[in-house]
Design a protein around this motif. Structure first.
Motif: not given
Lengths: 229, 470
Positions: B21-49
């Motif tokens: 279970h731990r392995g599955l969740i970690q794999t899924a969430l690692r993929k999520y984190e990479v994608a999320r951070d890539k998208r966040k970096s396209a924002f002019g300013d995430w905190q203002s958003s």
């Protein structure tokens, strides 16, 4: 008292006590509010979509690549129709589904294939059996690589999702910088009499529900092609 | 201890030891984190958003009566029937009645957490209707007769092999290890259902007051088909989904997609403003919008935690939560899991029965930091703890702290206590971690440090004496 009155009554009662503004902490008041400032140029914090038409095309192309949208930027109408015919041949289309409009009529004429027109109603099974749904769109968005179809301008609700391939025929002038501009355009166009469905389409249908692995064509079209001139 | 709390502890103990279970969740969430951070970096300013999103939701929630009225009136003006429901019972009865009146046999449904909240599927099935979930993840967990594991990724806890086995058993399909083939098996099975279904049920991500529309966010196109083909459409949503204006979507659609799934925007974001209108070629002839309160107005009355109604159900707080990552979604035993679930469940289902969720937190604040609408999540967990103990003080705990205070304030007694601890600690190892161990709650999973042979005070006095002697 109706349930509506009861619920609204409870809400009004609850709101008699004010809540702190977001960002208020330990007596600190938040900085000047960001909401309500004039549109786009004052919102540099969102992802950008490019200022000039050329930049916007570049943004749209990059987003399309990422989304696996097949984006074709043709120099003129003739080339656009040639591209369409090429795709039809490569995929072996036998029947197309479309709606009546300036650009789709041109496409249908260029293809010369049997047509299911949605006007006046259609059979769901027949539409499902078509190889492609060809529609117009209201606006294209450079920022996100999206396009907006509506139930009035793009042949209803199902035409852009039921056939396995969705082809959008559009003019370059329809491309706008970002979502703010796109919604402003929709409001300007339909204010007071909106279509019952307005859909922002971003790439072909997709899912990541199995081990977070991307699969295209979960329920809607497996392919999305945008042909522009 | 409530039975909910006992169950939570038992399940948590089992699942935290489950390495698969731990392995599955970690794999899924690692993929999520990479994608999320890539998208966040396209924002002019995430905190203002985030600040702009928080302010917009604050405006909507703190003038909810005005915006809800506007939303409902605009919808009704275009031929939509709006139903107001205070309780889950009312919502279920209304929906079942609509389906029965239509003499429907098959109901197709797109993903809606509000429907999970009121156990709508069970009610419809009990009334004799076939209900099919159309979102792939939801379809999978429905076939397994399980609730969704996560509010955005319902089948996150399953491997492709689990899903292949399930499809073989339930759909008679051939075994495969390809996610694409598995998706196509579901696509073929569900296509028939869209065409057969008499009623389509959806949820909503946002309710636009200005134009009287709902906004539905999805990737698969299943909600688009659900809202296109059946003759009757029903939409169930909580009253907190309100946004004042259509242009607010230009902010909220990218925020929801980025925080929720690491996408710029999701595949389909669709506004619905009515049933089929004159001149349109398809769409439902009837549209019913069911507005659900279910304790939300009670939560609204708490100004301290009112901002938890800002939640856009993106699931970002679940994804970063160390507790969620260890105990998983099902252990919570609630519709909404993770930090937001721990905050709101006590309000929705009773503080004393669900207060344990607010204590199952390291208070690291990762949830508050990641929330796209800036809900003060970890402080709300503390407030729930405070409210729970004020409402029902724990006599044992209070006595224990009083006794500790009494001893700690008397140096002589403290000294005696220390000596006793040194004397008896060597005996502790004979009962360590067993049922006889008085400190079992701590020692079962943690080491115990030995009482120091010499305390700091003793060392200081000795040291000072030595120095003076020189």
């Amino acid at each position: 008292m109706t349930e509506r009155e009861k619920i609204l009554g409870r809400i009004r009662e609850a709101l008699t006590v004010p809540a702190p503004r977001p960002g208020t902490h330990g007596g600190h008041e938040p900085a000047a509010t960001l909401v309500g400032r004039p549109v786009h140029s004052a919102k540099p914090w969102l992802p950008d979509g490019g200022e000039t038409p050329e930049a916007q095309i570049a943004y749209f192309r990059a987003a399309s690549l990422d989304l696996k949208t097949d984006f074709r930027d043709a120099p003129d109408e003739g080339t656009a129709m040639a591209i369409l015919k090429e795709i039809a041949q490569a995929e072996g289309w036998k029947k197309i589904a479309t709606h009546r409009s300036e650009l789709t009529d041109k496409a249908a004429a260029a293809l010369g294939l049997p047509i299911l027109h949605v006007e006046g109603g259609y059979d769901k099974n027949e539409m499902e059996a078509c190889d492609v749904g060809i529609t117009e769109c209201d606006v294209l968005v450079a920022q996100t690589g999206s396009l907006i179809v509506t139930s009035r301008s793009s042949g209803g609700r199902a035409l852009s999702v039921l056939p396995p391939h969705h082809v959008v025929i559009a003019r370059r002038e329809q491309l706008v910088r970002d979502l703010t501009a796109a919604f402003a355009l929709i409001q300007q166009k339909y204010e007071g009499n909106y279509p019952s469905m307005i859909s922002l389409v971003t790439g072909p249908s997709r899912t990541g529900d199995i081990e977070r692995i991307l699969v295209l064509g979960a329920h809607g079209p497996k392919k999305l092609t945008v042909i522009l001139w | 201890m409530s039975s909910e709390s006992q169950e939570f502890l038992q399940q948590a103990e089992v699942i935290t030891k489950d390495l698969r279970h731990r392995g599955l969740i970690q794999t899924a969430l690692r993929k999520y984190e990479v994608a999320r951070d890539k998208r966040k970096s396209a924002f002019g300013d995430w905190q203002s958003s985030r600040q702009a999103a928080a302010e917009t939701k604050w405006e909507a929630i703190n003038h909810l009566d005005k915006y809800l009225t506007e939303f409902a009136d605009k919808l009704e003006a275009r031929g939509t029937k709006v139903h107001w429901c205070s309780t889950p019972d009312q919502a279920r009865d209304i929906i079942v009645k609509i389906i029965a009146d239509k003499k429907a046999r098959c109901v197709i449904k797109s993903k809606a957490m509000t429907a999970e909240e009121i156990h709508l599927n069970a009610a419809m099935e009990k009334a004799g209707f076939e209900v099919v979930e159309s979102d792939l993840g939801e379809y999978i967990v429905q076939l397994r007769k399980e609730p969704p594991y996560h509010i955005v990724f319902p089948a996150m806890h399953l491997t492709r092999d689990d899903i292949s086995d399930l499809f073989q058993k339930e759909l008679g399909s051939a075994p495969t290890r390809e996610p694409e083939e598995l998706t196509m098996i579901a696509r073929r099975a569900l296509r028939k259902k869209y065409i057969q279904a008499d009623v389509g049920i959806t949820g909503a991500n946002f309710a636009i007051a200005e134009t009287g529309m709902i906004s539905l966010t999805e990737n698969e196109g299943n909600a688009r088909l659900t809202a296109a083909l059946p003759k009757t459409m029903i939409t169930l949503l909580g009253i907190e989904k309100i946004l004042p204006k259509m242009e607010d979507l230009a902010l909220f659609l990218p925020m929801l997609a980025t925080a929720g799934a690491g996408q710029t925007v999701t595949g389909y974001n669709t506004l619905y403003g009515g049933p089929k209108q004159p001149g349109e070629v398809d769409g439902p002839e009837e549209w019913h919008v069911v507005l659900l309160d279910n304790q939300r107005s009670i939560l609204l009355a708490d100004p301290e935690q009112r901002d938890s109604l800002h939640c856009i159900r993106c699931g970002a707080c679940l994804n970063v939560c160390p507790i969620f990552r260890n105990v998983g979604g099902h252990t919570y035993g609630t519709t909404y899991s993770g930090p937001i679930g721990s905050v709101i469940t006590p309000h929705l289902r009773g503080l004393q029965s669900w207060k344990h969720l607010s204590s199952s937190s390291s208070l690291c604040g990762a949830c508050t930091e990641t929330c796209p609408v800036k809900i003060d999540l970890h402080h709300h967990l503390l407030q729930n703890r405070r409210n729970a103990s004020q409402e029902e003080p724990n006599a044992m705990e209070q006595t224990a702290y009083k006794a500790f205070g009494f001893v700690a304030n008397r140096p002589g007694m403290w000294q005696v206590g220390k000596e006793l601890a040194r004397m008896f600690q060597p005996l502790h190892k004979f009962v360590l971690g067993t049922k006889l161990d008085p400190a079992r709650a701590w020692t079962a999973t943690r080491d115990v440090q030995p009482v120091a042979k010499e305390s700091f005070k003793e060392w200081w006095q000795k040291h000072k004496a030595e120095k003076q002697a020189k």
